[in-house]
Write an enzyme that holds these catalytic residues in place. Sequence first.
Site, short mmCIF file in Angstrom:
data_model
loop_
_atom_site.label_atom_id
_atom_site.label_comp_id
_atom_site.label_asym_id
_atom_site.label_seq_id
_atom_site.Cartn_x
_atom_site.Cartn_y
_atom_site.Cartn_z
CD GLU A 1 23.15 3.26 10.01
OE1 GLU A 1 24.15 2.92 10.68
OE2 GLU A 1 22.00 3.28 10.48
CE LYS B 1 26.22 3.72 14.11
NZ LYS B 1 25.14 2.86 13.54
CB CYS C 1 22.39 5.33 13.02
SG CYS C 1 20.87 4.43 13.48
#
Length: 293
Positions: free
Chosen positions: A51, A125, A168
Amino acid sequence: MDNVTIGLIQARHDVDGGEPVAKHKAAAIDKHLGLVREAAGRGAQIVSLQEIFYGPYFCAEQTPKWYDAAEEVPNGPTTQVFREAAKELGIVIVLPIYEREGIATYYNTAAVIDADGAYLGKYRKHHIPHVQAGSGGCGFWEKYYFKPGNLGYPVFDTAYAKVGVYICYDRHFPEGARMLGLNGAEIVFNPSATVSGTSEYLWKLEQPAHAVANGYYVGAINRVGVEAPWNMGEFYGQSYLVDPRGSFVAIGSRDEDEVVIGTMSKSLIREARESWQFYRDRRPETYGELTRL
Protein backbone atom coordinates in the site's frame (compact mmCIF):
# COMPACT_ATOMS: atom_id res chain seq x y z
CA MET A 1 -2.29 -21.71 -18.27
CA ASP A 2 -3.01 -23.58 -15.06
CA ASN A 3 -0.12 -22.55 -12.82
CA VAL A 4 0.74 -18.87 -12.35
CA THR A 5 3.71 -17.62 -10.33
CA ILE A 6 2.90 -14.79 -7.92
CA GLY A 7 5.35 -12.27 -6.44
CA LEU A 8 4.54 -10.23 -3.34
CA ILE A 9 6.92 -7.41 -2.43
CA GLN A 10 7.32 -6.29 1.18
CA ALA A 11 9.84 -3.59 2.05
CA ARG A 12 10.81 -1.06 4.67
CA HIS A 13 10.85 2.62 3.81
CA ASP A 14 14.28 4.01 4.63
CA VAL A 15 13.73 7.78 4.38
CA ASP A 16 12.76 9.77 7.49
CA GLY A 17 9.28 11.28 7.25
CA GLY A 18 10.67 14.78 7.72
CA GLU A 19 12.34 14.75 4.31
CA PRO A 20 10.73 16.33 1.22
CA VAL A 21 8.09 14.30 -0.59
CA ALA A 22 10.16 14.13 -3.79
CA LYS A 23 13.04 12.46 -1.93
CA HIS A 24 10.69 9.79 -0.53
CA LYS A 25 9.25 8.99 -3.93
CA ALA A 26 12.55 8.84 -5.80
CA ALA A 27 14.15 6.51 -3.26
CA ALA A 28 11.15 4.20 -2.95
CA ILE A 29 10.49 3.94 -6.69
CA ASP A 30 14.13 3.08 -7.35
CA LYS A 31 14.09 0.45 -4.59
CA HIS A 32 10.84 -1.16 -5.75
CA LEU A 33 11.89 -1.25 -9.40
CA GLY A 34 14.82 -3.35 -8.25
CA LEU A 35 12.54 -5.64 -6.27
CA VAL A 36 10.14 -5.96 -9.22
CA ARG A 37 13.06 -7.02 -11.41
CA GLU A 38 14.10 -9.55 -8.78
CA ALA A 39 10.56 -10.95 -8.72
CA ALA A 40 10.51 -11.28 -12.51
CA GLY A 41 13.94 -12.91 -12.44
CA ARG A 42 12.58 -15.51 -10.03
CA GLY A 43 9.73 -16.33 -12.41
CA ALA A 44 6.93 -14.13 -11.08
CA GLN A 45 4.21 -13.44 -13.65
CA ILE A 46 1.98 -11.25 -11.45
CA VAL A 47 3.63 -8.91 -8.92
CA SER A 48 1.96 -6.77 -6.27
CA LEU A 49 3.55 -3.95 -4.28
CA GLN A 50 2.49 -2.76 -0.82
CA GLU A 51 0.00 0.00 0.00
CA ILE A 52 1.24 3.51 -0.98
CA PHE A 53 4.56 1.89 -1.83
CA TYR A 54 6.43 5.06 -2.85
CA GLY A 55 6.75 6.62 0.59
CA PRO A 56 6.20 6.13 4.29
CA TYR A 57 2.80 5.41 5.77
CA PHE A 58 2.24 9.16 6.10
CA CYS A 59 -1.31 8.71 7.43
CA ALA A 60 0.33 8.46 10.85
CA GLU A 61 0.02 12.27 10.89
CA GLN A 62 -2.32 14.86 9.43
CA THR A 63 -0.44 17.43 7.38
CA PRO A 64 -1.07 18.80 3.87
CA LYS A 65 2.57 18.15 2.91
CA TRP A 66 1.64 14.65 1.77
CA TYR A 67 -0.94 15.81 -0.75
CA ASP A 68 2.06 16.51 -2.97
CA ALA A 69 2.67 12.76 -3.16
CA ALA A 70 -0.55 12.20 -5.11
CA GLU A 71 -0.59 11.67 -8.88
CA GLU A 72 -3.16 11.16 -11.58
CA VAL A 73 -3.84 7.55 -12.53
CA PRO A 74 -2.99 6.42 -15.15
CA ASN A 75 -1.39 9.60 -16.50
CA GLY A 76 0.99 10.26 -13.61
CA PRO A 77 4.73 9.57 -13.92
CA THR A 78 4.88 6.59 -11.56
CA THR A 79 2.23 4.61 -13.43
CA GLN A 80 4.09 5.30 -16.66
CA VAL A 81 7.41 4.08 -15.22
CA PHE A 82 5.87 0.81 -14.09
CA ARG A 83 3.97 0.35 -17.35
CA GLU A 84 7.33 0.40 -19.10
CA ALA A 85 8.75 -2.09 -16.58
CA ALA A 86 5.76 -4.42 -16.98
CA LYS A 87 6.15 -4.41 -20.76
CA GLU A 88 9.91 -4.96 -20.60
CA LEU A 89 9.61 -7.85 -18.13
CA GLY A 90 6.37 -9.36 -19.45
CA ILE A 91 4.67 -9.27 -16.05
CA VAL A 92 1.42 -8.00 -14.58
CA ILE A 93 1.89 -5.36 -11.86
CA VAL A 94 -0.56 -4.32 -9.13
CA LEU A 95 0.60 -0.78 -8.33
CA PRO A 96 -0.80 0.98 -5.22
CA ILE A 97 -0.76 4.75 -5.80
CA TYR A 98 -1.90 7.84 -3.91
CA GLU A 99 -4.25 9.18 -6.57
CA ARG A 100 -5.30 12.76 -7.29
CA GLU A 101 -8.35 13.33 -9.47
CA GLY A 102 -9.02 16.81 -10.78
CA ILE A 103 -7.76 19.70 -8.70
CA ALA A 104 -7.82 18.23 -5.20
CA THR A 105 -9.79 15.00 -4.85
CA TYR A 106 -7.75 12.14 -3.43
CA TYR A 107 -8.08 8.35 -3.32
CA ASN A 108 -6.11 5.36 -2.08
CA THR A 109 -5.82 3.51 -5.37
CA ALA A 110 -4.19 0.54 -7.08
CA ALA A 111 -3.58 0.54 -10.83
CA VAL A 112 -3.47 -2.80 -12.64
CA ILE A 113 -0.97 -3.02 -15.49
CA ASP A 114 -0.97 -5.93 -17.94
CA ALA A 115 2.07 -7.86 -19.17
CA ASP A 116 2.23 -5.82 -22.37
CA GLY A 117 2.31 -2.56 -20.40
CA ALA A 118 -1.36 -1.77 -21.00
CA TYR A 119 -3.22 0.02 -18.22
CA LEU A 120 -6.29 -2.12 -17.45
CA GLY A 121 -7.95 0.04 -14.80
CA LYS A 122 -7.89 0.84 -11.12
CA TYR A 123 -9.46 -0.01 -7.79
CA ARG A 124 -10.12 2.67 -5.17
CA LYS A 125 -10.13 1.67 -1.51
CA HIS A 126 -13.69 1.68 -0.17
CA HIS A 127 -13.31 1.47 3.60
CA ILE A 128 -11.32 4.34 5.11
CA PRO A 129 -10.18 4.10 8.76
CA HIS A 130 -9.68 7.06 11.06
CA VAL A 131 -8.43 5.83 14.44
CA GLN A 132 -5.60 6.51 16.86
CA ALA A 133 -2.81 3.95 17.05
CA GLY A 134 -0.65 3.98 20.15
CA SER A 135 0.54 7.11 21.93
CA GLY A 136 1.80 10.47 20.71
CA GLY A 137 -1.16 11.28 18.48
CA CYS A 138 -0.19 8.84 15.73
CA GLY A 139 -2.95 6.98 14.00
CA PHE A 140 -4.48 5.65 10.83
CA TRP A 141 -5.76 9.12 9.92
CA GLU A 142 -6.85 8.17 6.44
CA LYS A 143 -10.02 10.24 6.15
CA TYR A 144 -7.75 13.29 6.15
CA TYR A 145 -6.17 12.03 2.91
CA PHE A 146 -8.66 9.84 1.05
CA LYS A 147 -12.24 9.83 -0.16
CA PRO A 148 -13.98 6.42 -0.13
CA GLY A 149 -13.71 4.51 -3.40
CA ASN A 150 -16.45 4.92 -5.99
CA LEU A 151 -15.52 2.46 -8.74
CA GLY A 152 -17.08 -0.69 -7.33
CA TYR A 153 -15.22 -4.00 -7.18
CA PRO A 154 -13.72 -4.51 -10.63
CA VAL A 155 -11.90 -7.65 -11.74
CA PHE A 156 -9.18 -7.28 -14.36
CA ASP A 157 -8.67 -9.95 -17.02
CA THR A 158 -4.87 -9.94 -17.21
CA ALA A 159 -2.57 -12.04 -19.37
CA TYR A 160 -2.21 -14.65 -16.61
CA ALA A 161 -5.27 -14.55 -14.33
CA LYS A 162 -8.38 -12.61 -13.37
CA VAL A 163 -7.21 -10.17 -10.71
CA GLY A 164 -9.14 -8.31 -8.03
CA VAL A 165 -7.83 -5.78 -5.51
CA TYR A 166 -8.88 -4.99 -1.95
CA ILE A 167 -6.71 -2.51 0.00
CA CYS A 168 -5.63 -2.86 3.66
CA TYR A 169 -8.60 -1.96 5.92
CA ASP A 170 -10.97 -3.31 3.26
CA ARG A 171 -9.98 -6.80 4.39
CA HIS A 172 -12.13 -6.47 7.52
CA PHE A 173 -15.29 -6.31 5.39
CA PRO A 174 -16.41 -9.60 3.80
CA GLU A 175 -19.00 -7.99 1.54
CA GLY A 176 -16.48 -6.59 -0.94
CA ALA A 177 -14.46 -9.80 -0.84
CA ARG A 178 -17.59 -11.65 -1.94
CA MET A 179 -18.26 -9.10 -4.69
CA LEU A 180 -14.80 -9.69 -6.12
CA GLY A 181 -15.53 -13.41 -6.24
CA LEU A 182 -18.89 -12.85 -7.89
CA ASN A 183 -17.16 -10.66 -10.45
CA GLY A 184 -14.86 -13.53 -11.38
CA ALA A 185 -11.62 -13.01 -9.44
CA GLU A 186 -9.18 -15.91 -9.39
CA ILE A 187 -6.80 -14.04 -7.12
CA VAL A 188 -7.34 -10.97 -4.92
CA PHE A 189 -4.42 -8.82 -3.79
CA ASN A 190 -4.57 -6.89 -0.52
CA PRO A 191 -1.73 -4.33 -0.36
CA SER A 192 -1.49 -3.17 3.25
CA ALA A 193 0.31 -1.04 5.82
CA THR A 194 -0.54 -2.44 9.24
CA VAL A 195 1.33 -2.47 12.54
CA SER A 196 1.58 -4.95 15.37
CA GLY A 197 -1.11 -4.68 18.01
CA THR A 198 -4.87 -4.89 17.77
CA SER A 199 -5.24 -6.34 14.27
CA GLU A 200 -2.20 -8.60 14.00
CA TYR A 201 -4.04 -11.71 15.17
CA LEU A 202 -6.49 -11.16 12.30
CA TRP A 203 -3.75 -11.01 9.66
CA LYS A 204 -3.64 -14.76 9.09
CA LEU A 205 -7.32 -15.32 9.92
CA GLU A 206 -9.57 -13.04 7.88
CA GLN A 207 -7.98 -13.34 4.46
CA PRO A 208 -7.66 -17.13 4.42
CA ALA A 209 -11.35 -17.10 5.36
CA HIS A 210 -12.09 -14.84 2.36
CA ALA A 211 -10.12 -17.24 0.14
CA VAL A 212 -12.12 -20.26 1.35
CA ALA A 213 -15.51 -18.54 1.32
CA ASN A 214 -15.00 -17.30 -2.22
CA GLY A 215 -12.87 -19.99 -3.84
CA TYR A 216 -9.92 -17.85 -4.89
CA TYR A 217 -6.33 -17.09 -3.93
CA VAL A 218 -5.42 -14.11 -1.78
CA GLY A 219 -2.08 -12.31 -1.92
CA ALA A 220 -1.67 -10.28 1.27
CA ILE A 221 1.17 -7.75 1.36
CA ASN A 222 2.41 -5.77 4.37
CA ARG A 223 5.40 -3.45 4.70
CA VAL A 224 8.12 -3.98 7.31
CA GLY A 225 10.02 -1.89 9.84
CA VAL A 226 9.40 1.14 12.04
CA GLU A 227 9.06 4.50 10.31
CA ALA A 228 10.48 7.72 11.75
CA PRO A 229 9.62 10.21 13.06
CA TRP A 230 6.25 8.74 14.03
CA ASN A 231 7.37 5.34 15.35
CA MET A 232 3.73 4.35 15.56
CA GLY A 233 4.56 0.64 15.69
CA GLU A 234 6.23 -2.16 13.80
CA PHE A 235 4.99 -2.98 10.31
CA TYR A 236 5.24 -6.72 10.72
CA GLY A 237 5.58 -7.99 7.17
CA GLN A 238 4.55 -11.65 6.85
CA SER A 239 3.20 -11.15 3.35
CA TYR A 240 1.65 -14.37 2.09
CA LEU A 241 -0.16 -16.24 -0.65
CA VAL A 242 -3.08 -18.40 0.52
CA ASP A 243 -5.07 -20.84 -1.59
CA PRO A 244 -8.84 -21.54 -1.82
CA ARG A 245 -8.46 -24.31 0.78
CA GLY A 246 -7.03 -21.84 3.29
CA SER A 247 -3.52 -23.30 3.06
CA PHE A 248 -0.52 -20.96 3.06
CA VAL A 249 1.42 -21.40 -0.17
CA ALA A 250 4.22 -18.97 0.72
CA ILE A 251 4.86 -16.52 3.56
CA GLY A 252 7.47 -13.83 4.17
CA SER A 253 9.53 -12.84 7.16
CA ARG A 254 8.46 -10.40 9.83
CA ASP A 255 11.17 -7.80 9.39
CA GLU A 256 13.07 -8.21 6.11
CA ASP A 257 12.77 -6.70 2.66
CA GLU A 258 11.60 -9.67 0.65
CA VAL A 259 10.10 -10.89 -2.58
CA VAL A 260 7.69 -13.65 -1.58
CA ILE A 261 7.15 -16.14 -4.41
CA GLY A 262 4.31 -18.67 -4.63
CA THR A 263 2.36 -20.54 -7.28
CA MET A 264 -1.40 -20.41 -7.79
CA SER A 265 -3.24 -23.28 -9.48
CA LYS A 266 -6.40 -22.56 -11.45
CA SER A 267 -7.37 -26.22 -11.31
CA LEU A 268 -7.38 -25.99 -7.51
CA ILE A 269 -9.77 -23.02 -7.76
CA ARG A 270 -12.16 -25.12 -9.83
CA GLU A 271 -11.78 -28.10 -7.50
CA ALA A 272 -12.53 -25.97 -4.43
CA ARG A 273 -15.56 -24.34 -6.03
CA GLU A 274 -16.95 -27.68 -7.20
CA SER A 275 -16.47 -29.17 -3.72
CA TRP A 276 -18.05 -26.24 -1.89
CA GLN A 277 -20.89 -24.80 -3.97
CA PHE A 278 -21.13 -21.52 -2.07
CA TYR A 279 -22.03 -19.53 -5.17
CA ARG A 280 -24.78 -21.99 -6.09
CA ASP A 281 -26.24 -22.12 -2.58
CA ARG A 282 -26.09 -18.44 -1.60
CA ARG A 283 -29.46 -16.69 -1.11
CA PRO A 284 -29.09 -13.07 -2.23
CA GLU A 285 -32.85 -12.52 -2.13
CA THR A 286 -32.67 -12.90 1.68
CA TYR A 287 -29.82 -10.42 2.22
CA GLY A 288 -31.64 -7.17 1.51
CA GLU A 289 -31.37 -5.95 5.09
CA LEU A 290 -27.58 -5.75 4.72
CA THR A 291 -28.02 -2.54 2.74
CA ARG A 292 -30.72 -1.11 5.01
CA LEU A 293 -29.19 -1.59 8.47
